[in-house]
Write a protein that holds these residues in place. Structure first.
Motif, short mmCIF file in Angstrom:
data_model
loop_
_atom_site.label_atom_id
_atom_site.label_comp_id
_atom_site.label_asym_id
_atom_site.label_seq_id
_atom_site.Cartn_x
_atom_site.Cartn_y
_atom_site.Cartn_z
N LEU A 20 -87.70 41.82 -52.57
CA LEU A 20 -87.32 41.25 -53.87
C LEU A 20 -87.41 42.29 -54.97
O LEU A 20 -86.54 42.38 -55.84
N ASP A 21 -88.46 43.10 -54.93
CA ASP A 21 -88.62 44.15 -55.94
C ASP A 21 -87.50 45.18 -55.83
O ASP A 21 -86.95 45.62 -56.84
N LEU A 22 -87.14 45.55 -54.59
CA LEU A 22 -86.07 46.53 -54.40
C LEU A 22 -84.72 45.98 -54.82
O LEU A 22 -83.90 46.70 -55.40
N ILE A 23 -84.49 44.69 -54.53
CA ILE A 23 -83.24 44.06 -54.95
C ILE A 23 -83.17 44.02 -56.48
O ILE A 23 -82.12 44.26 -57.08
N LYS A 24 -84.31 43.71 -57.10
CA LYS A 24 -84.37 43.68 -58.57
C LYS A 24 -84.09 45.07 -59.14
O LYS A 24 -83.30 45.22 -60.09
N LYS A 25 -84.69 46.08 -58.52
CA LYS A 25 -84.48 47.45 -58.98
C LYS A 25 -83.02 47.85 -58.85
O LYS A 25 -82.44 48.46 -59.76
N LEU A 26 -82.40 47.46 -57.72
CA LEU A 26 -81.00 47.78 -57.50
C LEU A 26 -80.11 47.04 -58.49
O LEU A 26 -79.14 47.61 -59.03
N SER A 27 -80.45 45.77 -58.78
CA SER A 27 -79.65 44.98 -59.73
C SER A 27 -79.71 45.58 -61.13
O SER A 27 -78.69 45.67 -61.82
N ILE A 28 -80.91 45.99 -61.52
CA ILE A 28 -81.07 46.62 -62.84
C ILE A 28 -80.28 47.92 -62.91
O ILE A 28 -79.58 48.19 -63.90
N PHE A 29 -80.37 48.68 -61.83
CA PHE A 29 -79.65 49.95 -61.78
C PHE A 29 -78.14 49.74 -61.87
O PHE A 29 -77.43 50.44 -62.59
N GLU A 30 -77.67 48.73 -61.14
CA GLU A 30 -76.23 48.44 -61.15
C GLU A 30 -75.78 47.89 -62.50
O GLU A 30 -74.67 48.17 -62.95
N MET A 31 -76.64 47.10 -63.14
CA MET A 31 -76.31 46.56 -64.46
C MET A 31 -76.22 47.71 -65.48
O MET A 31 -75.30 47.75 -66.30
#
Length: 562
Positions: free
Chosen positions: A274-285
């Motif tokens: 979940l943390d990695l998905i959140k990090k990836l989502s923030i990065f993509e945003m």
């Protein structure tokens, strides 16, 4: 899950009421877990029992056929029972030797219960111990899980999650993530270098696969030598929704891991993911907003350029620097990749790996580098001081691009990317030029087998031929000059175009053409004559030769574009 709860047969025997009980057989199975207790007073008990049960009996129901216990012991073991306690001396005098042998072979505990103890005297304290153990286990799991959840709620990342797990299990661990190729390590200082070395070159093929108890998910075991000691290591993939986000490595350098700890570790995987998905989502945003900024910045419209400069500070853009655009186009060297529902995941993974590579490289660069991904391409702005020597800047850019290719090769994506480089510009209102140049350079080499970065200045005549405004005229020029020969080759299966290309490469030397193409000299003479007939070219006419050479360049462009 049953292995987490209950008590072991050994712990049952530690109860005060059973201090005079004796182990008759199956001593090797004293660690079997007891989650329930039951009484056996009928011979057909088998269908009424389940895994984790410990049976008490007087053997009354089988006293006339004690050998029935032979079958029952095997069946009990198959069903996962924890063991059996038998009151002897009343209905049976002793357990036959063959039954003891079977139980020993199966490591199935048979306990002799003193005849003067009632079932209730045993069952009540046993159930109390089982319930207390289950309560404590649940509290441990809940406490560790709450600790991890609180880390997430407080905005903690991999470092904080790893620290929470480390404090819970007190064994060395590493969380290695595949998005940005980073990892966090928790261990004693004296073994840190050994663990870092192991993580840098993990041999996945040497691992043994294991399945979590009662689940379909797996983990892997291996052994590592750390400070001269051989230690067990487990690796649990951070895997969710078909994507592997990394791995959790744990070494048993201080103690064995209990079933409770393994369960907690397994549960922590979803939190790490979940943390990695959140990090990836923030990065993509962030990348999405950056691309919107790029779209305005690379527009030739002054109003859009002005709008970009109003947001420049949010993207660390310094208008006082000179910039060069680098465009990395994703392709498969055979067929152009478009953003469709069928290949969105493929593009997403490629872009993710490219972003990770560029992110890692920019950490160690002194230049101002801004980047973002857009559909099938990654856009990079390489900033340097306006007074910098242009040759030095060009060298630094090529070094940077070659580093990208080197890391891309390690990720097995080098063949899927093409890198184009634009010219250097000092003023914001000219940056659209460097982007267009870089795009043309990347697209020009997109279908070639050469992965070398290409600068726009090195495109030669392709700088003119790739200009969008000239495309209709260029295509028409090709149709007039060369298309008849291409169509003839396609229809007849001949190699006239290939022969024509060889003619110019060999500077008209027919003997060399023959040797290069492994074709008889007379055949080459015939082909050249047919080329003259079909195209009308006069090889002695400078303009005809120039035109046909340009047409061959256009043909290559058209073929590369698919």
């Amino acid at each position: 899950m049953d292995k987490l709860f209950g008590i072991s047969v050994k712990e049952l025997l530690n109860l005060e009421i059973l201090k005079n009980a004796k182990i008759i057989a199956g001593e090797g199975g004293l660690n079997r877990r007891i989650t329930k207790v039951n009484v056996m007073e009928v011979p057909d008990i088998l269908e009424w029992v389940s895994s984790g049960e410990f049976l008490f009996t007087t053997a009354y129901s089988i006293k006339d056929n004690i050998k029935k216990l032979n079958e029952l012991i095997s069946d009990f073991d198959t069903k996962g029972l924890a063991g059996i306690g038998i009151k002897t001396k009343r209905y049976i005098k002793e357990i036959p030797a063959e039954i003891i042998t079977i139980a020993n072979n199966l490591k199935f505990p048979i306990i002799e219960i003193p005849n003067d103890i009632s079932y209730s005297e045993i069952i009540m304290p046993a159930l109390t111990e089982i319930i207390n153990n289950q309560t404590n286990t649940l509290l441990k799991i809940d406490n560790i899980h709450n600790r991890l959840i609180n880390v997430m709620l407080e905005g903690g990342g991999l470092m904080e999650i790893g620290e929470a797990i480390y404090k819970s299990i007190n064994n060395s661990l590493v969380i290695k993530e595949n998005i940005f190729k980073t990892h966090v390590t928790f261990c004693e200082d004296d073994i840190r270098s050994d663990i870092e070395d192991i993580i840098s070159k993990v041999n996945y093929e040497s691992e043994d696969i294991n399945i979590f108890e009662g689940e379909k998910s797996s983990y892997f075991r291996a052994k590592d030598t750390i400070k001269g000691k051989t230690l067990d290591r487990i690796r649990i993939p951070i895997y969710t929704k078909g994507t592997n986000y990394g791995d959790l490595f744990i070494w048993k350098d201080k103690k064995e891991l209990s079933s409770v700890e393994l369960t907690v570790i397994k549960a922590s995987i979803s939190i790490i993911a979940l943390d990695l998905i959140k990090k990836l989502s923030i990065f993509e945003m962030e990348s999405k907003h950056k691309i919107e900024f790029f779209d305005d910045l690379f527009s030739s419209d002054n109003s859009r350029q002005k709008r970009a400069m109003e947001r420049a500070q949010f993207f660390d853009f310094d208008k006082n620097l000179s910039y060069v655009a680098i465009v990395i186009v994703v392709n498969n060297k055979e067929k152009e990749i478009k953003l469709t529902p069928n290949n969105t995941d493929f593009l997403h993974q490629l872009n993710g790996k490219l972003l990770s590579i560029v992110k890692r490289l920019t950490i160690y660069r002194k230049e101002k580098i801004i980047y973002g991904n857009k559909s099938d391409r990654l856009i990079i702005l390489f900033g340097s001081e306006a007074t910098s020597n242009s040759k030095n800047v060009r060298k630094e850019i090529f070094d940077f691009c070659n580093q990208i290719l080197s890391l891309a090769e390690l990720e097995y994506i080098k063949e899927n990317i093409s890198i184009g480089i634009g010219r250097q510009y000092d003023h914001v209102n000219e940056l659209y030029k460097t982007y267009r140049e870089a795009s043309r350079a990347a697209e020009k080499i997109g279908a070639s087998s050469d992965c070398t970065p290409v600068h726009y200045d090195d495109l030669g005549i392709y700088r003119i031929l790739s200009h969008e405004g000239l495309k209709p005229e260029i295509v028409q020029f090709y149709k007039e000059m060369l298309e008849p020969l291409v169509i003839y080759d396609r229809d007849k299966g001949s190699e006239f175009v290939k022969t024509l290309e060889a003619y110019f490469k060999c500077r008209g030397n027919l003997k060399r053409i023959s040797e290069t193409m492994y074709t008889h000299y007379n055949t080459i003479i015939y082909r050249i004559q047919r080329i003259k007939d079909i195209t009308g070219i006069d090889f002695d006419n400078y303009n005809d030769v120039l035109n046909i050479q340009i047409a061959l360049k256009i043909f290559k462009m058209i073929k590369d574009d698919g």
